[in-house]
Design a protein around this motif. Sequence first.
Motif, short mmCIF file in Angstrom:
data_model
loop_
_atom_site.label_atom_id
_atom_site.label_comp_id
_atom_site.label_asym_id
_atom_site.label_seq_id
_atom_site.Cartn_x
_atom_site.Cartn_y
_atom_site.Cartn_z
N UNK A 1 0.80 -1.23 0.00
CA UNK A 1 0.00 0.00 0.00
C UNK A 1 0.83 1.28 0.00
N UNK A 2 1.77 1.39 -0.95
CA UNK A 2 2.64 2.56 -1.01
C UNK A 2 2.73 3.06 -2.44
N UNK A 3 2.99 4.36 -2.57
CA UNK A 3 3.17 4.96 -3.88
C UNK A 3 4.50 4.50 -4.50
N UNK A 4 4.61 4.67 -5.80
CA UNK A 4 5.85 4.36 -6.49
C UNK A 4 7.01 5.16 -5.88
N UNK A 5 8.17 4.52 -5.81
CA UNK A 5 9.41 5.19 -5.39
C UNK A 5 9.28 5.86 -4.02
N UNK A 6 8.63 5.19 -3.09
CA UNK A 6 8.43 5.77 -1.75
C UNK A 6 9.69 5.67 -0.89
N UNK A 7 10.42 4.56 -1.01
CA UNK A 7 11.52 4.27 -0.07
C UNK A 7 12.87 4.27 -0.78
N UNK A 8 13.88 4.73 -0.04
CA UNK A 8 15.24 4.66 -0.58
C UNK A 8 15.93 3.36 -0.15
N UNK A 9 15.43 2.73 0.91
CA UNK A 9 15.97 1.45 1.36
C UNK A 9 14.82 0.52 1.74
N UNK A 10 14.87 -0.70 1.22
CA UNK A 10 13.88 -1.72 1.56
C UNK A 10 14.63 -2.94 2.08
N UNK A 11 14.17 -3.49 3.21
CA UNK A 11 14.89 -4.56 3.89
C UNK A 11 13.94 -5.71 4.15
N UNK A 12 14.35 -6.92 3.79
CA UNK A 12 13.60 -8.12 4.16
C UNK A 12 14.60 -9.15 4.67
N UNK A 13 14.52 -9.44 5.96
CA UNK A 13 15.51 -10.29 6.63
C UNK A 13 14.86 -11.60 7.05
N UNK A 14 15.31 -12.70 6.44
CA UNK A 14 14.86 -14.04 6.79
C UNK A 14 13.34 -14.17 6.73
#
Length: 251
Positions: free
Chosen positions: A149-162
């Motif tokens: 549920x976010x607009x395009x290009x919202x985040x400069x860093x995306x993290x998914x750990x395990x």
Amino acid sequence: MGLERKPFQGVFNIIRFNWHFYVIAGAVLIVLFVINSFVPVFLQSIIIWLGFLILISITVSVLTSFYVYDYSDLYKLYWLSDLNDKKVLNINAGFDETSAIIKRIFPKSDLTICDFYNPDKHTEISIERARKAYPYYENTISVDSSMLPFENATFSRVITILSAHEIRKKDERILFFKELNRITELNGHIYVTEHLRDLNNFVAYNIGFLHFYSKINWLKVFEKSDLYLVREIKTTPFISTFVLKKNGNTY
């Protein structure tokens, strides 16, 4: 509420959330011990060796889990770039061990936390137990893995750990990473930390390594999501962090 890590917490949680595997292994050892007295002598040696191998396998998996989750630098997050003054998304699969750590290390980060766990699609009993044992980190947003549920290009860093490996269907994983692509800035980075289905994890976890995906599998998912690998960081011999960037397309 944040999840502060305590001594031996990692290996304790592995056993706590996957206790059924250890119960099964213990039951098999008991059965082997009982029947050993009733089989021919030539079979007794085989049964003893089989029991020994099971015991060794359990011991190695527990010691490896202690090394990875309690002794190593995994949760010091040295492999992350400076997140201060950046919009960051940390996305988990129902068990969040890292948001409190990220916020403590990078207090000026603009951190958003999401949980994509859906009990109808993500059926691992260990996640269900973890969710009952630990509360959400504050302000966590429940999301659909294929429609963030976010607009395009919202985040400069995306993290998914395990967490990404808990999406068991390949098509859903591709949709998930397409969504990560969409919400990441053009020059942003996506960090994907996972065990791999490789020799090291086979030695450590035996058939349990089948719960993970191979590097080739991940690279195919990244490619289909229009992401490319900047570099791979080996946090331990058992865990890789893939640093990804987008090729420029959006979905």
